[in-house]
Design an enzyme around this catalytic site. Structure first.
Site, PDB file in Angstrom:
ATOM      1  CG  LEU A 179      -1.956  -1.606   1.021  1.00 58.68           C
ATOM      2  CD1 LEU A 179      -2.664  -1.406   2.538  1.00 58.68           C
ATOM      3  CD2 LEU A 179      -2.522  -1.491   0.287  1.00 58.68           C
ATOM      4  CG  HIS A 180       0.463   3.297  -3.244  1.00 52.96           C
ATOM      5  ND1 HIS A 180      -0.671   4.384  -3.537  1.00 52.96           N
ATOM      6  CD2 HIS A 180       0.449   2.480  -4.162  1.00 52.96           C
ATOM      7  CE1 HIS A 180      -1.201   3.651  -4.592  1.00 52.96           C
ATOM      8  NE2 HIS A 180      -0.531   2.741  -5.058  1.00 52.96           N
ATOM      9  CG  HIS A 225      -3.689   0.919  -1.972  1.00 43.51           C
ATOM     10  ND1 HIS A 225      -1.774   1.197  -2.048  1.00 43.51           N
ATOM     11  CD2 HIS A 225      -3.858   0.723  -2.178  1.00 43.51           C
ATOM     12  CE1 HIS A 225      -1.786   0.616  -3.425  1.00 43.51           C
ATOM     13  NE2 HIS A 225      -3.283   0.029  -3.355  1.00 43.51           N
ATOM     14  N   GLY A 227     -10.579   3.835  -6.764  1.00 46.99           N
ATOM     15  CA  GLY A 227      -9.289   5.045  -6.973  1.00 46.99           C
ATOM     16  C   GLY A 227      -9.550   4.811  -8.869  1.00 46.99           C
ATOM     17  CE  LYS A 271      -2.162   3.210 -11.566  1.00 41.93           C
ATOM     18  NZ  LYS A 271      -2.236   2.063 -10.477  1.00 41.93           N
ATOM     19  CG  ASP A 272      -6.514   0.994 -11.429  1.00 40.03           C
ATOM     20  OD1 ASP A 272      -5.858   0.163 -11.498  1.00 40.03           O
ATOM     21  OD2 ASP A 272      -6.053   1.054 -10.138  1.00 40.03           O
ATOM     22  CD  GLN A 306      -9.702  -1.786 -10.562  1.00 44.10           C
ATOM     23  OE1 GLN A 306      -8.772  -3.401 -11.270  1.00 44.10           O
ATOM     24  NE2 GLN A 306      -9.483  -2.391  -9.358  1.00 44.10           N
ATOM     25  CB  VAL A 349      -2.627   9.325  -4.141  1.00 44.59           C
ATOM     26  CG1 VAL A 349      -1.552  10.622  -3.523  1.00 44.59           C
ATOM     27  CG2 VAL A 349      -4.126   9.237  -3.442  1.00 44.59           C
ATOM     28  NE  ARG A 399       1.769  -4.222 -11.957  1.00 45.53           N
ATOM     29  CZ  ARG A 399       0.359  -4.463 -11.837  1.00 45.53           C
ATOM     30  NH1 ARG A 399      -0.756  -3.237 -11.633  1.00 45.53           N
ATOM     31  NH2 ARG A 399      -0.406  -6.025 -12.005  1.00 45.53           N
TER      32      ARG A 399
HETATM   33  P1  AMP Z   1      -4.670  -1.949  -6.708  1.00 49.23           P
HETATM   34  O1  AMP Z   1      -3.841  -2.514  -4.533  1.00 49.23           O
HETATM   35  O2  AMP Z   1      -3.316  -1.311  -6.875  1.00 49.23           O
HETATM   36  O3  AMP Z   1      -5.272  -2.875  -7.171  1.00 49.23           O
HETATM   37  O4  AMP Z   1      -5.101  -0.467  -6.790  1.00 49.23           O
HETATM   38  C1  AMP Z   1      -6.369  -1.251  -5.154  1.00 49.23           C
HETATM   39  C2  AMP Z   1      -7.106   0.421  -5.168  1.00 49.23           C
HETATM   40  O5  AMP Z   1      -6.673   1.572  -4.583  1.00 49.23           O
HETATM   41  C3  AMP Z   1      -7.947   0.464  -6.623  1.00 49.23           C
HETATM   42  O6  AMP Z   1      -9.146   0.742  -6.645  1.00 49.23           O
HETATM   43  C4  AMP Z   1      -6.644   1.636  -7.372  1.00 49.23           C
HETATM   44  O7  AMP Z   1      -8.002   2.246  -8.243  1.00 49.23           O
HETATM   45  C5  AMP Z   1      -7.157   2.292  -6.439  1.00 49.23           C
HETATM   46  N1  AMP Z   1      -5.447   2.923  -6.354  1.00 49.23           N
HETATM   47  C6  AMP Z   1      -4.084   2.610  -7.048  1.00 49.23           C
HETATM   48  N2  AMP Z   1      -3.168   3.247  -7.020  1.00 49.23           N
HETATM   49  C7  AMP Z   1      -3.796   4.587  -6.233  1.00 49.23           C
HETATM   50  C8  AMP Z   1      -3.065   6.055  -6.415  1.00 49.23           C
HETATM   51  N3  AMP Z   1      -2.555   6.324  -7.324  1.00 49.23           N
HETATM   52  N4  AMP Z   1      -4.892   6.639  -6.316  1.00 49.23           N
HETATM   53  C9  AMP Z   1      -5.976   6.407  -5.835  1.00 49.23           C
HETATM   54  N5  AMP Z   1      -6.133   5.216  -6.495  1.00 49.23           N
HETATM   55  C10 AMP Z   1      -5.336   4.036  -6.399  1.00 49.23           C
END
Ligand code: AMP
Length: 284
Positions: free
Chosen positions: A34-35, A38, A151, A153-154, A157, A180, A191
């Site tokens: 997580l960053h 998240h 998010g 970002k996706d 999705q 973010v 990634r």
């Molecule tokens: P992931 O763990 O990458 O599968 O992402 C989990 C959730 O976090 C998804 O709804 C993503 O769209 C969201 N997410 C990932 N990166 C970001 C970001 N930079 N800003 C906002 N939401 C994000």
């Protein structure tokens, strides 16, 4: 420290207790590592669920959304750090199931959302959205939240998931939190940790190219092909970048558009070395 539930039964029991105490339940699905992006989702969930709400963050690297040769095995895993971040951002519970807990047998039921997956990431990642939809529906069925947060970002999705929830009458609201970014504009992603230093230095060019597209739109350009051509040229100028796609699509249907007379999404997927990055902006 935030408690961690490793089983579906323990998660259901915790949520049932919260619900019987009248608490609003919110879910934030993640794959961990997580960053700050998240963390923002968890904070949004906390704000929407209220101070007494119950915010569940799931951390599960879902094998069924990775294709052969993709990064499932090397995807970063960092449960203790994730647990800290979830706690600081305001989560009440981390659901961290094993693959065997989520998929005890070979599943034969899936969720497919047609059409919305025809372009952008769909063609380059066959089966990806089916895996995403299926695991998110499972998580929604396990937690049965009043609201879930994803998010921006996706982008593809979240539009696919919204459509799944609408078409299948899945209870609960779907909320979207903004992307973010790092100070230099790079969208935060688990990634990004894969990027070598020269790749990391080049990566902000992706968002810069998207912003340049937004500028051309603001100056009156409404021809999608011309916007795409200029965007591709900007992306091609990023050292070491390989463009998977750079497309302007209808913001709702995710289908190509010719003229921008309604809200549109500009989405890109770019590989730097072995790392595939996605980003987007909307035009309206
Ligand atoms: P992931 O763990 O990458 O599968 O992402 C989990 C959730 O976090 C998804 O709804 C993503 O769209 C969201 N997410 C990932 N990166 C970001 C970001 N930079 N800003 C906002 N939401 C994000």
């Amino acid at each position: 420290m935030v408690p961690v539930a490793e089983t579906i039964a323990a998660t259901r029991a915790a949520v049932a207790a919260a619900r019987s105490a009248g608490r609003v339940v919110a879910l934030v699905p993640t794959m961990g590592a997580l960053h700050a992006g998240h963390a923002e989702l968890v904070r949004v969930a906390r704000r929407l669920a209220g101070p007494l709400g119950c915010v569940v963050a799931s951390v599960f690297v879902n094998p069924t959304q990775f294709g052969p040769g993709e990064d499932f095995d090397r995807y970063p895993r960092a449960l203790e750090a994730d647990r800290r971040l979830c706690g600081e951002a305001g989560a009440d519970l981390v659901f961290h199931p094993s693959v065997a807990e989520m998929y005890p047998g070979r599943p034969v039921a899936y969720v497919d959302v047609s059409e919305l997956g025809d372009h952008l990431c769909g063609p380059s990642r066959p089966g990806h959205f089916r895996g995403v939809c299926t695991v998110v529906l499972k998580l929604l069925n396990i937690v049965q939240p009043d609201l879930s947060v994803f998010g921006a970002k996706d982008a593809q999705q979240v539009r696919i998931l919204r459509r799944m929830v609408a078409d299948l009458d899945v209870p609960g609201r779907v909320e979207v939190a903004p992307t973010v970014r790092e100070a230099d504009g790079l969208a935060m992603s688990s990634r990004n940790a894969y990027l070598k230093s020269d790749e990391r230095a080049a990566a902000p060019g992706i968002y810069a190219a998207l912003l340049a597209t937004r500028d051309r739109y603001a100056r009156g350009e409404r021809d999608a092909a011309r916007l795409e051509a200029a965007l591709r040229a900007d992306l091609a100028a990023i050292p070491g970048a390989r463009v998977d796609y750079a497309s302007v699509v209808d913001d709702e249907t995710m289908q190509p558009v010719a003229r921008l007379d309604r809200p549109a999404l500009v989405a890109v997927a770019v590989s730097l070395g072995r790392t595939r990055l996605i980003d987007n902006v909307t035009l309206s």
